[in-house]
Scaffold this active site. Structure first.
Site: not given
Ligand code: GLC
Length: 568
Positions: A286, A222
């Site tokens: 991500e 994440d």
């Molecule tokens: C990422 C996740 C999202 C979350 C954010 C904070 O972007 O995909 O859902 O709110 O991180 O953890």
């Protein structure tokens, strides 16, 4: 589509040999948002045993792996991305024993397991943060997070350390009773960790080992580009830059907060953990990093190994744009010796069937398609549903034929649309509450799945699912789609089943189509793919037709349709 008779050439195909350690390169990964997948115990929330119960469904679908969004204990300030304990299952979702049982059942079905790791921040309910709150300024407990004293203004008054705005709206700092402030890039319930503290680094390496030891095959990381912050700026004596100044800073590795070069040291350490296992554990970052060269760093084999590419998710339904994005990402992935990832939907964005039923972004609009629609009430009556589904099916068939991995989001195989008109009282996403009237939030893609059309809660398993489901969910229920040979579900099943046999080397060759609106390429084994972005039918190339996202019209490929063929 009703299955077509397969040519004998197809039966003779030998799928490319994929060594165990390379399983992720061209995998189809299905994202489960556990609280909304299937509720076995009927408490209103999907659960781990619910996933186990649906393993036969996942197996029949034909995916290679599931990625579970967070299922850890959480106060749900951000849909579970506020983790209170990284080594446990939320009690309302099950137990570690349930998790082990699920992993065994998935493995038995030939499906790998990927879990979500949230390293930028913990929940404010995490034992570390509670300890930090109850410990004095400057204590080791506070040094696990990012604390700062007030800024003293010209008149000698105490002020918030900076005017930075959190990702969900509102200030990025919150104050404790003793006057110190802590940084939270997201909600106040998600305090950012201090990644320059070796204890934080050790803790996460240990968490990765904890899940790897349980048989987890990989990790989705994440906000992988945010962990490390510039010590001198964040903890230094000087005033912090203003929000306006920060916005102007380049993301070239020196930005005080985002995409700093040092973050890759963290991932080099993680790689050592991954490589302790056989096959090595894998990870996908991500990392919403615009500069593609910098994004590719997250895919380095010394680091996480793969990174999401969200470019198609933000692209218009426009063939030249698609082609450019495809070429570019294939090249970048190859340069990092990785494979790319194709994504149209996830738990953070408006479902793509809906996006494709809305007009493309207007000039000057910067966000993802659909934000305006949500602000206008999010009614499905304002969506061209037929066009949305048609384009969605065609695009999925294109993605599944590209070299690289494809990530699917639960419900897209049912052609589900975004639930745009959730009542304010039923909303859960912090963005909705922290940016009133500006951001409606992401709840609309997190509504519990419909399994049975005429059952309570559409067969989700609860009398009152944690989000209300709209009546049109009945049309997309699994039992309805299962019976309909023309359903999106059956298209996904057929495509995924064919794809297993068609899997070939990670290359494609574009072919001239004579039309800017038609893309065509062939893979090394003669798997030919044609996607017609226009509204009008076009001729099919030579070859045996294996599958098309809509039935042919007088032997021609209809508008907004994709077909797979095999060289005769
Ligand atoms: C990422 C996740 C999202 C979350 C954010 C904070 O972007 O995909 O859902 O709110 O991180 O953890």
């Amino acid at each position: 589509m009703p299955s077509l008779p397969l040519p004998s050439k197809f039966e003779e195909l030998v799928p490319v040999d994929v060594p165990d350690a390379q399983w992720w390169r061209q995998a189809v990964v299905y994202q489960v948002y556990p609280r909304s997948f299937y509720d076995l115990d009927g408490n209103g929330l999907g659960d781990i045993r619910g996933i186990t119960e649906k393993v036969p469904y996942l197996k029949e679908l034909g995916i290679d792996a599931v990625w579970l969004s967070p299922f850890y204990p959480s106060e749900l300030a951000d849909g579970g991305y506020d983790v209170a304990d990284y080594r446990d299952v939320a009690p309302e979702l099950g137990t570690l024993a349930d998790f082990d049982e699920m992993t065994a059942a998935l493995h038995e079905a030939g499906i790998r397991v990927v879990v979500d790791i949230v390293p930028n921040h913990t929940s404010d309910q995490h034992v570390w943060f509670k300890e930090a709150v109850n410990s004095p300024k400057g204590s080791p407990a506070r040094n696990r997070y990012i604390f700062r004293d007030s800024r003293i203004d010209e008149d000698g008054n105490e002020q918030i350390p900076s005017d930075w705005i959190s990702m969900f709206g509102g200030p990025q700092w919150d104050q404790l009773a003793d006057g110190q402030w802590y940084l939270h890039t997201f909600a106040p319930e998600q305090p950012d960790l201090n990644w320059d503290n070796p204890e934080v680094r050790e803790e996460f390496e240990d968490v990765l080992a904890f899940w790897s030891d349980r048989g987890v095959d990989g990790f989705r990381i994440d906000v992988a580009h945010s962990l490390v912050k510039d010590q001198a700026v964040i903890f230094g004596p000087d005033p912090l830059p203003t929000w306006a100044e920060m916005e102007k800073l380049p993301w070239d590795g020196t930005h005080p907060v985002w995409d700093r070069d040092e973050v890759h040291d963290v991932y080099r350490g993680w790689r050592k953990v991954f490589d302790r296992y056989d096959p090595p554990r894998v990870a996908v970052a991500e990392a919403w990093v615009e500069d593609p060269q910098r994004r590719a760093k997250y895919a380095s084999i010394e680091g996480l190994g793969q990174t999401f590419n969200f470019d198609l998710l933000r692209a218009d339904f426009h063939a030249p744009q698609f082609k450019e994005i495809i070429d570019h990402n294939l090249e970048l992935a190859a340069r990092a010796d990785s494979s790319t990832t194709w994504v149209l939907s996830n738990h953070d964005v408006i479902r793509h069937a809906t996006r494709y039923g809305l007009p493309d972004l207007l000039e000057g609009e910067e966000s993802v398609v659909g934000q305006k629609w949500l602000l206008d009430g999010g009614s499905l009556a304002d969506v061209d549903v037929e066009q949305g589904n048609r384009r969605a099916d065609a695009t999925t068939m294109l993605l599944l034929a590209l070299p690289g991995a494809t990530y699917l989001y639960q419900g897209e195989e049912l052609g589900l649309h975004e639930v745009g008109d959730i009542a304010d009282a039923d909303r859960q996403d912090p963005t909705f509450f922290r940016s009133p009237g500006v951001d409606i939030g992401r709840d609309g893609c997190r509504v519990p799945l419909p399994w049975v059309a005429d059952a309570q809660g559409y067969g989700f398993g609860s009398e009152t699912p944690h989000f209300p489901q709209p009546t049109w969910f009945a049309d997309h229920a699994v039992d309805v789609e299962d019976r309909d040979p023309h359903s999106t579900l059956n298209l996904y099943r057929q495509a995924l089943s064919l794809r297993k046999r068609l899997l070939t080397e990670e290359r494609l060759t574009w072919e001239e189509t004579g039309s800017e609106d038609v893309l065509q390429f062939v893979r090394p084994n003669g798997w030919r793919v044609i996607m017609n972005f226009s509204k009008d039918a076009v001729d099919l190339p030579d070859g045996d037709l294996l599958l098309s996202s809509r039935p042919l019209e007088d032997g021609r490929l209809p508008g907004e349709t994709t077909a797979w063929l095999l060289d005769a």
